[in-house]
Write an enzyme that holds these catalytic residues in place. Structure first.
Site, PDB file in Angstrom:
ATOM      1  N   GLN A  59       0.935  -1.127  -0.172  1.00 34.71           N
ATOM      2  CA  GLN A  59      -0.004  -0.151   0.038  1.00 34.71           C
ATOM      3  C   GLN A  59       0.776   1.147  -0.169  1.00 34.71           C
ATOM      4  O   GLN A  59       0.566   2.164  -0.662  1.00 34.71           O
ATOM      5  CB  GLN A  59      -1.191   0.248   1.265  1.00 34.71           C
ATOM      6  CG  GLN A  59      -2.171  -0.924   1.083  1.00 34.71           C
ATOM      7  CD  GLN A  59      -2.993  -0.765   0.154  1.00 34.71           C
ATOM      8  OE1 GLN A  59      -3.257   0.582  -0.455  1.00 34.71           O
ATOM      9  NE2 GLN A  59      -3.815  -1.820  -0.587  1.00 34.71           N
ATOM     10  N   ARG A  67      13.162   2.904   7.249  1.00 41.32           N
ATOM     11  CA  ARG A  67      14.377   2.688   7.857  1.00 41.32           C
ATOM     12  C   ARG A  67      15.495   2.520   7.095  1.00 41.32           C
ATOM     13  O   ARG A  67      15.384   2.094   5.708  1.00 41.32           O
ATOM     14  CB  ARG A  67      14.385   1.087   8.607  1.00 41.32           C
ATOM     15  CG  ARG A  67      13.156   0.825   9.677  1.00 41.32           C
ATOM     16  CD  ARG A  67      13.392  -0.467  10.220  1.00 41.32           C
ATOM     17  NE  ARG A  67      13.843  -1.580   9.289  1.00 41.32           N
ATOM     18  CZ  ARG A  67      12.841  -2.157   8.580  1.00 41.32           C
ATOM     19  NH1 ARG A  67      11.898  -2.157   8.725  1.00 41.32           N
ATOM     20  NH2 ARG A  67      13.365  -3.257   7.590  1.00 41.32           N
ATOM     21  N   HIS A  93      -6.222   1.279   7.929  1.00 40.97           N
ATOM     22  CA  HIS A  93      -7.265  -0.236   8.644  1.00 40.97           C
ATOM     23  C   HIS A  93      -7.320   0.170  10.069  1.00 40.97           C
ATOM     24  O   HIS A  93      -6.305   0.963  10.392  1.00 40.97           O
ATOM     25  CB  HIS A  93      -6.319  -1.365   8.598  1.00 40.97           C
ATOM     26  CG  HIS A  93      -7.005  -2.662   9.201  1.00 40.97           C
ATOM     27  ND1 HIS A  93      -8.370  -2.808   9.234  1.00 40.97           N
ATOM     28  CD2 HIS A  93      -6.417  -3.419  10.104  1.00 40.97           C
ATOM     29  CE1 HIS A  93      -8.560  -3.876   9.792  1.00 40.97           C
ATOM     30  NE2 HIS A  93      -7.427  -4.503  10.374  1.00 40.97           N
ATOM     31  N   ASP A 145     -13.743  -6.453   8.248  1.00 38.23           N
ATOM     32  CA  ASP A 145     -12.794  -6.732   7.687  1.00 38.23           C
ATOM     33  C   ASP A 145     -12.098  -8.071   8.279  1.00 38.23           C
ATOM     34  O   ASP A 145     -11.661  -9.118   7.678  1.00 38.23           O
ATOM     35  CB  ASP A 145     -11.643  -5.727   7.757  1.00 38.23           C
ATOM     36  CG  ASP A 145     -10.332  -6.259   7.062  1.00 38.23           C
ATOM     37  OD1 ASP A 145     -10.309  -6.255   5.745  1.00 38.23           O
ATOM     38  OD2 ASP A 145      -9.415  -6.488   7.550  1.00 38.23           O
ATOM     39  N   SER A 197     -21.800 -25.019 -15.785  1.00 37.66           N
ATOM     40  CA  SER A 197     -22.736 -26.140 -16.303  1.00 37.66           C
ATOM     41  C   SER A 197     -23.979 -26.009 -15.439  1.00 37.66           C
ATOM     42  O   SER A 197     -24.162 -25.518 -14.353  1.00 37.66           O
ATOM     43  CB  SER A 197     -22.186 -27.137 -16.323  1.00 37.66           C
ATOM     44  OG  SER A 197     -22.013 -27.742 -15.133  1.00 37.66           O
TER      45      SER A 197
END
Length: 336
Positions: free
Chosen positions: A28, A48, A113, A196, A257
């Protein structure tokens, strides 16, 4: 019905003169930061020094004057809006050590999040906005769709609105990463987090993988070849999911099908029984009351040695993994 917002509802100019700090450059992180920079936003990426993502981030920075790569603390200090895009289990440590000291009044703290805010793993200063912008797609898709002039739908949420502009900031950021081209939906940190986690555990990951494994084992135990069991219970799952993704259950059932569709109606509810639904509700309760979050945090704080790594190793040794690896060697389109 959730209200949908588009670019016409967003004021990207709200970010003019401001700097967005994106902490992390993974799936992200690279998509958000690169899209924002190409939307004209000043971006700094916090990494870092030994990060494996450093070469790619520096290469992008060399071609974009409004994109810089800095150590995490320096990026947090420079950012007016700070987007935390590191894994949930690492986020609190990174935040408190390298971001929190620079959360001065008026800054905006952002997440993709809601886990760490909803479960109080991170407590933001009261004089800062706290918002979420969560694209509903993997980072490489967020990036590729933006480059193609399109976008990935995104969720936004406001946890704390000190400026009176928190929602507008969320819409502006979402527009900057391309979400306004597809649609932006408003939710809450609680709703995003709990749905989530539930989806991952009961359907997308826990539910689907256990169903496929049970089907594979049932056929093999009945004497059928593992290769046949793998094809019928695992390999062809992508075909079904792609059809559902493109046009819902209706397109999937139209495309398969008559035999398969009849079997769908006849058998599905025999597998997903009342007992299964009761267990799903129990899982949801464990998410809502914090039981799962507490267990997850404890597991990772102990070095993942109690359950996580042992389970990962055991699952990797299942017969279906060996069978699948051998069959994938026959599929040239899957090879890099």
């Amino acid at each position: 019905m959730i209200t949908k917002y588009y670019d016409s509802d967003c004021n990207l100019g709200l970010l003019d003169g401001k700097t967005v700090a994106v902490i992390g450059f993974g799936s992200q992180g690279h998509a958000h930061s690169e899209n924002l920079a190409e939307s004209g936003v000043n971006v700094v990426v916090g990494l870092r020094p030994d990060s494996g993502h450093m070469p790619k981030a520096q290469a992008f920075a060399a071609e974009h004057k409004n994109f810089k790569v800095l150590p995490v603390a320096e990026a947090a200090k420079a950012g007016d809006l700070i987007m935390m895009l590191v894994p949930d289990e690492l986020c609190p440590d990174v935040y408190y050590k390298e971001v929190a000291p620079y959360m001065t009044p008026g800054k905006v703290l952002m997440f993709a999040h809601g886990f760490n805010i909803h479960f109080n793993c991170i407590q933001a200063p009261k004089d800062c906005d706290v918002i979420m912008v969560a694209p509903k797609g993997p980072g490489h898709t967020v990036r590729s769709q933006y480059v193609a002039g399109k976008g990935v739908p995104s969720l936004i949420a406001v946890h704390q609105d000190c400026s009176g502009l928190a929602k507008q900031y969320a819409l502006a950021y979402a527009s900057g990463i391309g979400a306004g081209r597809a649609g932006i939906l408003e939710t809450t940190f609680r709703e995003e987090t709990e749905t989530d986690l539930f989806g991952e555990q009961c359907v997308l990951c826990g539910g689907v993988t256990e169903l496929m494994k049970a089907g594979f084992e049932t056929l093999v135990e009945a004497g059928y070849a593992p290769e046949m069991a793998y094809f019928e219970c695992i390999h062809e799952m992508k075909l079904i999911v792609d059809l559902i993704n493109e046009g819902g259950f209706a397109k999937m059932r139209y495309s398969i099908s008559n035999t398969a569709e009849y079997g769908d109606y006849r058998t599905g509810k025999r597998l997903i029984t009342d007992e299964t639904r009761k267990e799903m509700k129990k899982v949801l309760t464990e998410i809502q009351d914090g039981t799962f979050a507490s267990e997850f945090i404890q597991e990772f704080s102990s070095g993942r040695k109690v359950k996580f790594l042992a389970t990962r190793r055991r699952e990797s040794e299942h017969q279906l993994e060996k069978t699948g690896a051998e069959l994938r060697q026959m599929m040239s389109w899957l090879k890099k």
